[in-house]
Design an enzyme around this catalytic site. Structure first.
Site, PDB file in Angstrom:
ATOM      1  N   ARG A 185       2.061   2.058  -3.776  1.00 10.00           N
ATOM      2  CA  ARG A 185       1.607   0.761  -4.281  1.00 10.00           C
ATOM      3  C   ARG A 185       0.099   0.572  -4.168  1.00 10.00           C
ATOM      4  O   ARG A 185      -0.431  -0.416  -4.674  1.00 10.00           O
ATOM      5  CB  ARG A 185       2.306  -0.372  -3.526  1.00 10.00           C
ATOM      6  N   SER A 239       0.064   5.033   0.050  1.00 14.20           N
ATOM      7  CA  SER A 239       1.252   4.312  -0.404  1.00 14.20           C
ATOM      8  C   SER A 239       1.250   4.315  -1.928  1.00 14.20           C
ATOM      9  O   SER A 239       0.188   4.211  -2.555  1.00 14.20           O
ATOM     10  CB  SER A 239       1.206   2.863   0.106  1.00 14.20           C
ATOM     11  N   HIS A 295       4.316  11.855   0.802  1.00 17.00           N
ATOM     12  CA  HIS A 295       5.615  12.421   0.427  1.00 17.00           C
ATOM     13  C   HIS A 295       5.607  13.943   0.588  1.00 17.00           C
ATOM     14  O   HIS A 295       6.597  14.541   1.013  1.00 17.00           O
ATOM     15  CB  HIS A 295       5.947  12.105  -1.039  1.00 17.00           C
TER      16      HIS A 295
END
Ligand code: PAF
Length: 203
Positions: free
Chosen positions: A187, A185, A37
């Protein structure tokens, strides 16, 4: 960095930037920020005058209630990381701000959203298309940045932008990986030791 929770306040703040001739870049996220990000934020800071990051865990793209409930959330940590990376405006609305009572619109994207991940997560890409269209309407960015890791998502977003004439330029940033090659990620924190090893097949 300003943290904003309502569309009215967001519009007022961004109108001031637009009047001053500044371009607006959007980095849409669901939080649980990682280096991937932050690479998007750095690209946005280099490509637009004002960087808006949205932080919204979008319920309409989860086809499994357990997955939505388990999605990692830590706004304090995310805000610190976003601020450090160069975000100017953090837009972190409540679910009711995005989907108020009476909300009744859906978006269904044919073709590109039906294969691969779309075949295993019914409705997922329709939910992504809906929230991205909403975010584009709220922020009205000149440019929006997405990770190449989510290649099918990028294809879906490009389809929606073209089909609905949304007038937003879509830019992508290469996948950021762990030293052993696993794509970062949000997750990944949910992978057990065995699945963490198996995930390396996806490189
Ligand atoms: O990639 C994500 O984190 C989400 O799918 C997005 C684009 C922020 C929409 O909720």
């Amino acid at each position: 960095m300003q943290t904003i929770r309502t569309v009215d306040e967001l519009r007022a703040v961004l109108a001031g930037h637009r009047r001053a001739g500044r371009t607006i870049g959007l980095v849409p996220t669901m939080g649980a920020l990682h280096e991937g990000h932050l690479a998007l934020v750095r690209a946005a800071a280099a490509g637009a005058d004002v960087v808006v990051m949205s932080l919204f865990v979008n319920p309409t793209q989860f086809n499994d209630a357990g997955d939505l409930a388990a999605y990692p959330r830590d706004e304090t940590r995310d805000a610190e990381l976003a601020d450090g990376a160069g975000v100017d405006v953090l837009f972190a609305p409540a679910v009711e701000e995005v989907y108020p009572t009476g909300f009744a619109t859906t978006i269904s994207v044919g073709g590109v959203s039906e294969r691969l991940e779309g075949a295993h997560r019914p409705g997922h890409f329709d939910g992504v298309a809906l929230v991205v269209t909403k975010l584009f309407g709220m922020v009205r960015p000149d440019v929006a940045w997405f990770g190449q890791k989510d290649a099918q998502q990028v294809a879906v977003v490009r389809r929606v932008v073209a089909d609905l004439d949304l007038g937003v330029r879509i830019e992508t940033v290469p996948t950021v990986r762990e030293p052993d090659g696993l794509a970062l990620s949000s997750r990944n924190v949910r992978l057990g030791a065995e699945d963490r090893v198996r995930a390396l097949a996806l490189r």
